[in-house]
Design a protein around this motif. Structure first.
Motif, PDB file in Angstrom:
ATOM      1  N   PHE A 635      54.385  34.716  38.077  1.00 14.30           N
ATOM      2  CA  PHE A 635      54.820  35.503  39.230  1.00 14.30           C
ATOM      3  C   PHE A 635      55.900  36.526  38.871  1.00 14.30           C
ATOM      4  O   PHE A 635      56.235  37.370  39.713  1.00 14.30           O
ATOM      5  N   SER A 636      56.458  36.459  37.661  1.00 13.64           N
ATOM      6  CA  SER A 636      57.582  37.331  37.299  1.00 13.64           C
ATOM      7  C   SER A 636      57.310  38.803  37.560  1.00 13.64           C
ATOM      8  O   SER A 636      58.109  39.490  38.214  1.00 13.64           O
ATOM      9  N   PRO A 637      56.176  39.363  37.065  1.00 20.38           N
ATOM     10  CA  PRO A 637      55.936  40.795  37.312  1.00 20.38           C
ATOM     11  C   PRO A 637      55.611  41.122  38.774  1.00 20.38           C
ATOM     12  O   PRO A 637      55.609  42.289  39.163  1.00 20.38           O
ATOM     13  N   LEU A 638      55.328  40.066  39.570  1.00 28.51           N
ATOM     14  CA  LEU A 638      54.943  40.280  40.971  1.00 28.51           C
ATOM     15  C   LEU A 638      56.095  40.007  41.936  1.00 28.51           C
ATOM     16  O   LEU A 638      55.905  40.061  43.155  1.00 28.51           O
ATOM     17  N   PHE A 639      57.281  39.729  41.400  1.00 28.45           N
ATOM     18  CA  PHE A 639      58.399  39.301  42.234  1.00 28.45           C
ATOM     19  C   PHE A 639      58.680  40.285  43.369  1.00 28.45           C
ATOM     20  O   PHE A 639      58.763  39.906  44.536  1.00 28.45           O
ATOM     21  N   THR A 640      58.824  41.569  43.035  1.00 30.61           N
ATOM     22  CA  THR A 640      59.195  42.566  44.053  1.00 30.61           C
ATOM     23  C   THR A 640      58.107  42.716  45.107  1.00 30.61           C
ATOM     24  O   THR A 640      58.398  42.827  46.312  1.00 30.61           O
ATOM     25  N   LYS A 641      56.845  42.702  44.685  1.00 25.78           N
ATOM     26  CA  LYS A 641      55.744  42.876  45.638  1.00 25.78           C
ATOM     27  C   LYS A 641      55.675  41.707  46.622  1.00 25.78           C
ATOM     28  O   LYS A 641      55.420  41.905  47.812  1.00 25.78           O
ATOM     29  N   ILE A 642      55.901  40.493  46.119  1.00 20.95           N
ATOM     30  CA  ILE A 642      55.873  39.333  47.014  1.00 20.95           C
ATOM     31  C   ILE A 642      57.105  39.326  47.912  1.00 20.95           C
ATOM     32  O   ILE A 642      57.030  38.976  49.100  1.00 20.95           O
ATOM     33  N   LEU A 643      58.255  39.744  47.354  1.00 17.29           N
ATOM     34  CA  LEU A 643      59.466  39.847  48.166  1.00 17.29           C
ATOM     35  C   LEU A 643      59.264  40.857  49.294  1.00 17.29           C
ATOM     36  O   LEU A 643      59.661  40.618  50.440  1.00 17.29           O
ATOM     37  N   TRP A 644      58.618  41.976  48.972  1.00 15.61           N
ATOM     38  CA  TRP A 644      58.341  42.985  50.004  1.00 15.61           C
ATOM     39  C   TRP A 644      57.413  42.405  51.078  1.00 15.61           C
ATOM     40  O   TRP A 644      57.606  42.651  52.267  1.00 15.61           O
ATOM     41  N   HIS A 645      56.427  41.609  50.647  1.00 17.64           N
ATOM     42  CA  HIS A 645      55.501  41.014  51.619  1.00 17.64           C
ATOM     43  C   HIS A 645      56.242  40.036  52.533  1.00 17.64           C
ATOM     44  O   HIS A 645      55.967  39.987  53.743  1.00 17.64           O
ATOM     45  N   LEU A 646      57.158  39.261  51.981  1.00 16.88           N
ATOM     46  CA  LEU A 646      57.959  38.353  52.803  1.00 16.88           C
ATOM     47  C   LEU A 646      58.773  39.135  53.828  1.00 16.88           C
ATOM     48  O   LEU A 646      58.933  38.707  54.979  1.00 16.88           O
ATOM     49  N   TYR A 647      59.293  40.307  53.417  1.00 17.62           N
ATOM     50  CA  TYR A 647      60.037  41.179  54.330  1.00 17.62           C
ATOM     51  C   TYR A 647      59.105  41.774  55.385  1.00 17.62           C
ATOM     52  O   TYR A 647      59.420  41.789  56.578  1.00 17.62           O
ATOM     53  N   ASP A 648      57.949  42.223  54.942  1.00 16.36           N
ATOM     54  CA  ASP A 648      56.990  42.855  55.848  1.00 16.36           C
ATOM     55  C   ASP A 648      56.496  41.875  56.913  1.00 16.36           C
ATOM     56  O   ASP A 648      56.251  42.267  58.062  1.00 16.36           O
ATOM     57  N   GLN A 649      56.359  40.588  56.530  1.00 17.39           N
ATOM     58  CA  GLN A 649      55.893  39.562  57.472  1.00 17.39           C
ATOM     59  C   GLN A 649      57.043  38.963  58.291  1.00 17.39           C
ATOM     60  O   GLN A 649      56.842  37.986  59.015  1.00 17.39           O
ATOM     61  N   GLU A 650      58.243  39.533  58.111  1.00 21.71           N
ATOM     62  CA  GLU A 650      59.441  39.099  58.838  1.00 21.71           C
ATOM     63  C   GLU A 650      59.806  37.643  58.547  1.00 21.71           C
ATOM     64  O   GLU A 650      60.385  36.948  59.392  1.00 21.71           O
ATOM     65  N   VAL A 651      59.462  37.196  57.337  1.00 32.41           N
ATOM     66  CA  VAL A 651      59.887  35.876  56.888  1.00 32.41           C
ATOM     67  C   VAL A 651      61.305  35.961  56.338  1.00 32.41           C
ATOM     68  O   VAL A 651      62.164  35.142  56.653  1.00 32.41           O
TER      69      VAL A 651
END
Length: 700
Positions: A635-651
């Motif tokens: 998941f290391s190279p995907l950290f920012t994209k998943i973090l953005w998704h958590l933000y986008d989903q208001e988690v």
């Protein structure tokens, strides 16, 4: 190594389809023990017959001998007989036949021998382990009472031992002489007695000299602790990374079975231990399957489940967090959760089992339902559509009117006692303890208790009643009962504020000799256990499409049991989601990202339930960082994209991400890896409000 002696009373409980005594003997052999004496009393013929036909009697450099006695009704009687037989001539290890461990005995034995050289009165070393009890139920994961110990922090000598306290007053009472004679004392309510004792030969003679010594803990240990004349001493040896526990009730049976399946007892796990006989293989999500099973394509086998050899599973049947024995036949549309189904059981179509134990040869007719906590004894038949009430015990035998008082059978409890069977039951084949077909033909069994076609009797609750069944059942303590206990604690706290009573017994304050490192290590162990339990709950929800509300109830129950915070729940759930994404088939980083975003989107309501404030949201981000660095580097190279998704989903809210960034400013460079990776995203978050303000000023 000196002679090894142990006794067994309940050793034939099949745990993960392997007779219990095999776990104990396999551990002893691996620990370098060369000679074992198995003391047999209750069900002695079954134990001896099994051992004589097993591989243990033919192992090189490992001798197993049985000692049979029908007159011994206590541990004291057993040890006195051992002394009379003159088979022990040196230090020995005393354990029960229901012990599961992977610890090394070397260090404990060495400590014991070195103490003996300096002090001949050091007659026993008791193995203990950290196991913090629940503040709600005041019992351990194994269903045992909260244990209080006083230990000399320098010498590790045991000074006080009490497995029950005056909970109404929240107090324990220490003799003032104990405080006067010892310069420092550590009080603990966070230790588990592993019931593994390194003993000197004097232990045997002490039992011979004191016929009132019956129970090893209640009489012998406590007797030595208060005896000022002989001056004998007991010391402790604490283990940390190793596993050791004993099964003495249904809750410990369930807990230790789960620990075995989740590989805490390695190498004593289903796919390694005796795998040559069954070809059991470990699959994803902690599933174990024997090589020769038949399973319908529409059947669903959930996480942390063991399926035994020769078992057949029908259409649309769901099994999760359960152990299924050998030669079972399970029909269509059956639901089994958190249960233990032993060998040669027949479960017809439409049956449902929740947190139950089903012994060999049971038949459940179509549509039968077992509510949580039910135990079905050997060859019971449950009638069609019949519902067995929660915590019921069902047997072919009528409940005995008299039970021998052999609760002293150490290390046993009332459940292992020998019972007087009512004459109206008939006869039993004494050679193997089985109900004969001739008996079934002659006897008119009551069917009204178990529905149409049912065979057997429902036993009433024991002396301890309903509460005792709750404490020792394989079923989780119901949410309403937990709520009652929590309310009782709240009431006690209110009374405390009024100054009328002391607070309820709970955590003891550490003294100056308390080791913070030990606490941190054991706390990590508990956190890992908690995370595994949450993961199992989440995976079951995924596979069985359980609603979020029901998952929240289960996670809350675990939270109370382990004394965790909401942030711990959020972190454990997020870890479970990311692990599921990683184990879901994917061929590229983009597919892994898709797996992760899909799971977060579907289960965000569950995650958000435990994210009431910013600190809890930050905990999830930190947990994700930890995963990317250690357990899930994919998941290391995907950290920012998943973090953005958590933000986008208001988690995860904007403020939490910005605060996380602020907290990292003073951190070492090695801790800033993911902050730097997310730098552009964080900068965008910081600038976005300013742009909104500019637009408002222009429009104004």
């Amino acid at each position: 190594m000196g002679a090894q002696k142990k006794r067994a009373s309940k050793v034939l409980l099949p745990l993960v389809n392997v007779p219990m005594i095999n776990f104990t003997l396999a551990w002893l052999e691996s620990a370098g023990v060369e000679e074992v004496f198995v003391f047999c009393c209750a069900h002695s013929k079954q134990v001896i017959d099994y051992l004589e036909s097993s591989e243990w009697f033919s192992q090189p450099n490992f001798s197993v001998q049985t000692i049979e006695s029908h007159n011994s009704v206590s541990a004291g009687d057993a040890l006195r007989l051992i002394y009379e037989r003159n088979v022990i001539h040196g230090d020995f290890v005393l354990i029960s036949g229901d012990t599961v461990s992977n610890m090394s005995l070397t260090q404990a034995l060495q400590e014991h021998k070195e103490r003996r050289k300096k002090d001949n009165n050091a007659v026993m070393t008791m193995v203990i382990k950290r196991s913090k009890p629940s503040q709600i139920t005041h019992q351990s994961r194994l269903g045992t009472d909260e244990l209080f110990m006083a230990i000399d922090p320098d010498t590790k000598q045991l000074l006080y031992y009490e497995d029950k306290a005056d909970c109404s007053k929240g107090a324990i009472y220490l003799d003032k002489l104990l405080l006067a004679d010892n310069t420092s004392i550590s009080l603990h309510n966070d230790k588990q007695d592993c019931y593994i004792d390194i003993c000197s030969p004097e232990v045997l003679s002490l039992f011979t000299d004191n016929f009132d010594y019956q129970h090893l803990r209640r009489h012998f240990v406590k007797g030595l602790l208060v005896d000022d004349i002989m001056g004998y001493k007991i010391f402790t040896h604490e283990i940390h990374s190793s596993y050791a526990a004993r099964i003495d009730n249904f809750r410990s049976y369930d807990t230790i079975s789960k620990d075995i399946i989740q590989r805490w007892t390695y190498p004593f796990v289903p796919d390694v231990m005796f795998s040559e006989n069954s070809g059991t293989k470990l699959e994803r999500h902690g599933m174990y399957r024997a090589s020769e099973i038949w399973q319908s394509r529409s059947a669903q086998i959930g996480p942390f489940t063991v399926i035994g050899n020769g078992t057949k599973i029908g259409d649309n049947t769901s099994i999760s967090n359960s152990v299924i024995g050998k030669g079972c036949t399970i029909g269509a549309n059956v639901s089994i959760e958190g249960s233990y189904v032993w060998d040669n059981v027949i479960i017809e179509d439409g049956c449902e089992l929740r947190h139950a134990i089903v012994c060999d040869g049971v038949i459940m007719k179509s549509g039968a339902l077992l509510e949580p906590g039910v135990v079905l004894s050997f060859k019971v038949v449950i009638g069609q559509q019949f519902v067995v009430p929660s915590y019921s015990k069902v047997s072919l035998f009528q409940q005995p009117t008299k039970q021998d008082s052999d609760e002293e059978l150490e290390y046993a409890d009332n459940s292992s006692g020998i019972v007087d069977i009512s004459p109206m039951v008939g006869t039993v084949d004494k050679s193997n303890g089985e109900i004969t077909s001739e008996l079934l033909e002659k006897q008119c069994w009551s069917t009204s208790q178990l529905g149409s076609g049912g065979v057997g009797h429902i036993w009433s609750f024991s002396e301890g009643g309903y509460d005792e069944e709750l404490r020792h059942s394989v079923a989780p303590i119901p949410a309403d009962k937990l709520a009652e206990l929590i309310q009782a604690i709240d009431d006690d706290l209110e009374l405390t504020q009024d100054g009328s009573i002391l607070p309820p017994s709970g955590e003891l304050k550490p003294d100056s000799n308390y080791s913070e490192d030990d606490d941190n290590e054991d706390s990590r162990d508990e956190s890992i256990y908690f995370e595994k339990e949450v993961e199992a709950t989440f995976l079951r929800a995924v596979h069985e499409n359980i609603s979020v509300d029901h998952v929240v109830l289960e996670v809350n129950s675990l939270r109370l049991s382990y004394n965790r915070l909401a942030a711990d729940c959020a972190g454990a759930l997020f870890y479970s989601m990311m692990k599921l994404a990683l184990e879901t088939p994917h061929g590229s980083a983009s597919e892994l990202l898709q797996n992760a975003t899909n799971i977060v989107t579907k289960w965000k309501k569950l995650l958000k339930y435990y994210l009431a404030d910013i600190d809890e949201e930050i905990e999830v981000v930190l947990k994700f960082e930890e995963m990317c660095l250690e357990s899930a580097k994919e998941f290391s190279p995907l950290f920012t994209k998943i973090l953005w998704h958590l933000y986008d989903q208001e988690v995860i809210q904007e403020d939490a991400i910005l605060k996380w960034d602020d907290e990292k400013k003073e951190a070492d460079e090695s801790d800033k890896v993911f902050v730097k990776q997310a730098e552009k995203f964080i900068q965008w978050l910081r600038e976005a409000p300013e742009e909104d303000d500019d637009e408002e000023e222009e429009s104004g």
